[in-house]
Structures are given as C-alpha cells and as structure tokens.
Design an enzyme around this catalytic site. Sequence first.
Site, PDB file in Angstrom:
ATOM      1  N   SER A 206      66.282  -2.084  -6.293  1.00  0.00           N
ATOM      2  CA  SER A 206      65.617  -1.994  -7.583  1.00  0.00           C
ATOM      3  C   SER A 206      64.833  -3.267  -7.874  1.00  0.00           C
ATOM      4  O   SER A 206      65.098  -4.323  -7.298  1.00  0.00           O
ATOM      5  CB  SER A 206      66.689  -1.776  -8.664  1.00  0.00           C
ATOM      6  N   GLY A 238      62.961   2.283  -7.400  1.00  0.00           N
ATOM      7  CA  GLY A 238      63.026   0.850  -7.169  1.00  0.00           C
ATOM      8  C   GLY A 238      61.786   0.061  -7.503  1.00  0.00           C
ATOM      9  O   GLY A 238      61.803  -1.171  -7.434  1.00  0.00           O
ATOM     10  N   GLU A 272      62.115   8.638  -7.155  1.00  0.00           N
ATOM     11  CA  GLU A 272      63.035   8.577  -8.292  1.00  0.00           C
ATOM     12  C   GLU A 272      62.741   7.373  -9.184  1.00  0.00           C
ATOM     13  O   GLU A 272      63.555   6.448  -9.294  1.00  0.00           O
ATOM     14  CB  GLU A 272      64.478   8.520  -7.775  1.00  0.00           C
ATOM     15  N   GLY A 274      62.625   5.067 -12.376  1.00  0.00           N
ATOM     16  CA  GLY A 274      63.377   4.948 -13.620  1.00  0.00           C
ATOM     17  C   GLY A 274      62.881   3.768 -14.428  1.00  0.00           C
ATOM     18  O   GLY A 274      62.262   3.925 -15.482  1.00  0.00           O
ATOM     19  N   ARG A 275      63.098   2.553 -13.907  1.00  0.00           N
ATOM     20  CA  ARG A 275      62.689   1.342 -14.598  1.00  0.00           C
ATOM     21  C   ARG A 275      61.195   1.349 -14.915  1.00  0.00           C
ATOM     22  O   ARG A 275      60.784   0.935 -16.011  1.00  0.00           O
ATOM     23  CB  ARG A 275      63.016   0.124 -13.729  1.00  0.00           C
ATOM     24  N   ARG A 307      71.516  -8.204 -18.780  1.00  0.00           N
ATOM     25  CA  ARG A 307      70.783  -8.523 -17.559  1.00  0.00           C
ATOM     26  C   ARG A 307      70.534 -10.025 -17.340  1.00  0.00           C
ATOM     27  O   ARG A 307      70.640 -10.499 -16.204  1.00  0.00           O
ATOM     28  CB  ARG A 307      69.448  -7.765 -17.516  1.00  0.00           C
ATOM     29  N   CYS A 338      80.671 -14.947 -28.250  1.00  0.00           N
ATOM     30  CA  CYS A 338      81.430 -16.181 -28.009  1.00  0.00           C
ATOM     31  C   CYS A 338      81.388 -16.562 -26.528  1.00  0.00           C
ATOM     32  O   CYS A 338      82.432 -16.612 -25.856  1.00  0.00           O
ATOM     33  CB  CYS A 338      82.861 -16.016 -28.492  1.00  0.00           C
ATOM     34  N   GLU A 339      80.204 -16.797 -26.020  1.00  0.00           N
ATOM     35  CA  GLU A 339      79.973 -17.211 -24.644  1.00  0.00           C
ATOM     36  C   GLU A 339      78.771 -18.148 -24.619  1.00  0.00           C
ATOM     37  O   GLU A 339      77.719 -17.820 -25.183  1.00  0.00           O
ATOM     38  CB  GLU A 339      79.660 -16.008 -23.739  1.00  0.00           C
ATOM     39  N   TYR A 368      68.012  -0.322 -18.268  1.00  0.00           N
ATOM     40  CA  TYR A 368      69.249  -1.042 -17.981  1.00  0.00           C
ATOM     41  C   TYR A 368      69.658  -1.983 -19.109  1.00  0.00           C
ATOM     42  O   TYR A 368      70.328  -2.974 -18.868  1.00  0.00           O
ATOM     43  CB  TYR A 368      69.152  -1.788 -16.643  1.00  0.00           C
TER      44      TYR A 368
END
Length: 409
Positions: A206, A238, A272, A274-275, A307, A338-339, A368
């Site tokens: 991808s 992809g 296929e 998608g993105r 991401r 909290c990161e 995504y």
Amino acid sequence: MDIWPQTTAWTGGQLHLGGVGAVELAEVYGTPAYLLDEADFRARAQAWLDALPDGDVHYGGKAFLCPEVVRWLDELGLSLDVCTGGEMAVARAGGMPPGRVVFHGNNKSPAELRRAVEWGIGCVVVDSFTEIDRLAAVAAELGVRQRVMIRVTPGVDPRTHAAIATGGEDSKFGFSLAAGLADRAVARVAAEPSLELYGLHSHIGSQIVELEAFGLAAARMAEFAASTGVTRLDLGGGLGVAYTPGDPAPPTPAELLAVLRKETEGLRLAVEPGRSIAGPSTVALYEVGTVKGRYVSVDGGMSDNPRPGMYGAAYTAALANRRSDAPLSEVTVVGKHCESGDVLVRDLPLPSDLRPGDLLAVPVSGAYQRSMAGNYNHVPRPPVVAVADGSARVIVRRESEDDLLRLYP
C-alpha cells in the site's frame, strides 16, 4: 501538489467543502469530524472505471467503508472487496449484490466462510492450504461450487513502509511463487469438486507511488497465469496518494493501468483501489483547545488518526475558520491523549495568532483513519459527514459515551 478535495473553496479564509462552510459544519456536527466530499469520492471512483472499462474495479473496503458508501459504489458499478465478516456485514447492509463482492483475509474463520458462501459471495481469495480445505468442506456441505482466487506472493519489494508491504517472500499473506507453493495451491483447488478456480490474485502493498514494482508483479503473475491456464488476474490495489503539498504527484489510474496492461495482454484484469479513492476525498476537522509554546492541542488525536504513530505518516493542516495575516510560526499539532507520541502534524507553519476555538483542517483523511480509529482513553469516535451541493448529512454518526458504556455488562 493540490491535496484538497475537488470542491474545496476558501472564502474569507474559511474552508468550504461541497458548498458548505467549516464553521457551519463544526457548529452543527461538532468536532472532531471527518468531512467527506461526495463529488470528489465519486469522481475518483469513476476515474478507475474509465481506466479499466474492459475489466473489474473492486473498491478496497478496508480503506473506509459504511453502508452509504456501499450504495455509492453500487450506483457507480464498482465491485467491492472485504476482508472480515464485519466488512461483509456492512456490504450487505449497503445492498451490494453478493456476486460483486470478493472476500479477502489471511485467517477467515469457518463461521465467516459459511456466511460468505450462504450469502452467495462472488469470490473467495484463498490464502492458505488450511483455508482451501476449510472452504471446500463448507461449500460441499452447502451443495454449491464456490469460485475462488488464489492469493500469490510474487516476491516483489514495493518500496513502501514495511508494515504495509505484502508482496515479498517474508509475508503472512498468500502462497509463495518462488517456493512453488502457488503451484501446489492451484493443484489443491483443482482437486476439490466444490471449488472453482476463478483466477489468481496478488497485492504487493500500500501507498506505492512508483510504477516499476506494479509492472514487475504483473509480469510475474501473467507468466504464472499462462502456466496454469487461468485467464483472470486480480492485481490488487496499493496506489499511493500525496499527503502534503511537497509530495510528488502520484501516478493516475490510467498511468497505472497502462503499465499493467503492457504485461498482461490477453488476461481479464481486476484492480482494488481504496486509498486513492477514499483518501483525498475527506478532510478531518478539529478545534484548537490550547496553544502552549510550539504545541497546538486539538480535540482529537491518535484515536481518530493512528497513522502518524504507526507509520510515521506525514500530514499537513490549515486554519479553516478565518483569514489571518499574522506571521507564520512553526508548531506541532498534537492530540488530547495521554501519550507524548500523540502527534498529528509535526513542524507545521501556522499563523502565530492561532488561538483556542480556531478550527484546523487536515486533508487526505479518508483512508485508514475512521477505519482504524479506536477508543483510546475512552474517547468516542468522530462522525463522518458527507457534503455535496451545498448540503451535509451524517453517514456515520458520532459515538457517544453511552455507546461505550453499553459494552459493559
């Protein structure tokens, strides 16, 4: 590189999508929210159909899926690929004809396979010898002959992030071409009366923006198809997209298909995407909560966009509610979790008069993000709001704290 949806307009410094202003959208639907430009989504899907009029376009549902999007795909004439029982349920809820659905996944459960066959799913992409046996038994018990494609690992390095590269020899997906496992899979399927070998499938990864890897995979798959007598070849998705203005323009669907056709003459192709359809069609809208030195905190974060933390993905953002003539200052846009790693955009020039209550828009947020979103810190997931022709409507509602509490017995 223009990375905003096709209907984007800036009026008085305010972002408008589909003819609707960001301020109005925030007031009506709240923030954070994903704003999906329906016209942009449809146009990108149509571009794939136009590029492959003599083949099949299966939208990659894992990028983003909901029943309303399924209805758009059906209207346009695209097919759909799903990779879990949950995605299959969404396809059914959206009214996609089962014959136009392809079922992926490296570990489909017996229950998922049974549901797929009972529904009349168009094709199952088998991913292991265990799955071939499992699917054959289900189909035989139900008295049907199920179409299958065999997922082949062609041994191609797509030059993308390791976590989203799937075509190399060391992969959890598919049957290795080099090791002879793909040949064995073809023989195993041919030996099962309840299975029909419908085609071959490969997917090398991808967010790929170089055509060379696609061409190499197509050539290897075409050679293997010739040795098996199979005439259908699904070369997966992809194709990458640009996320920031400095990214190079990715290849178009037509440019990719020209490369694939060159290597696969005489075969019926499927792809296929998608993105490349969902990604650029959507903008994430946030409200600024605090400005502390170089840190600008917004009301979302890693729960609605994992991401950057997972892949180091780079994004940009823009002030969306007003015009500012203030000098630019480099900031880091962070979330509310909290990161310390809860970072959405690093080192971003924004007006130095940025203040709490301002709106920030992050483009290319359609793929995504909602599909990978979670509830870290028990934060409810944002809604998806479709905009078109001056109006807006919710196609995925905002989660509430009541939704979260319903999970607890």
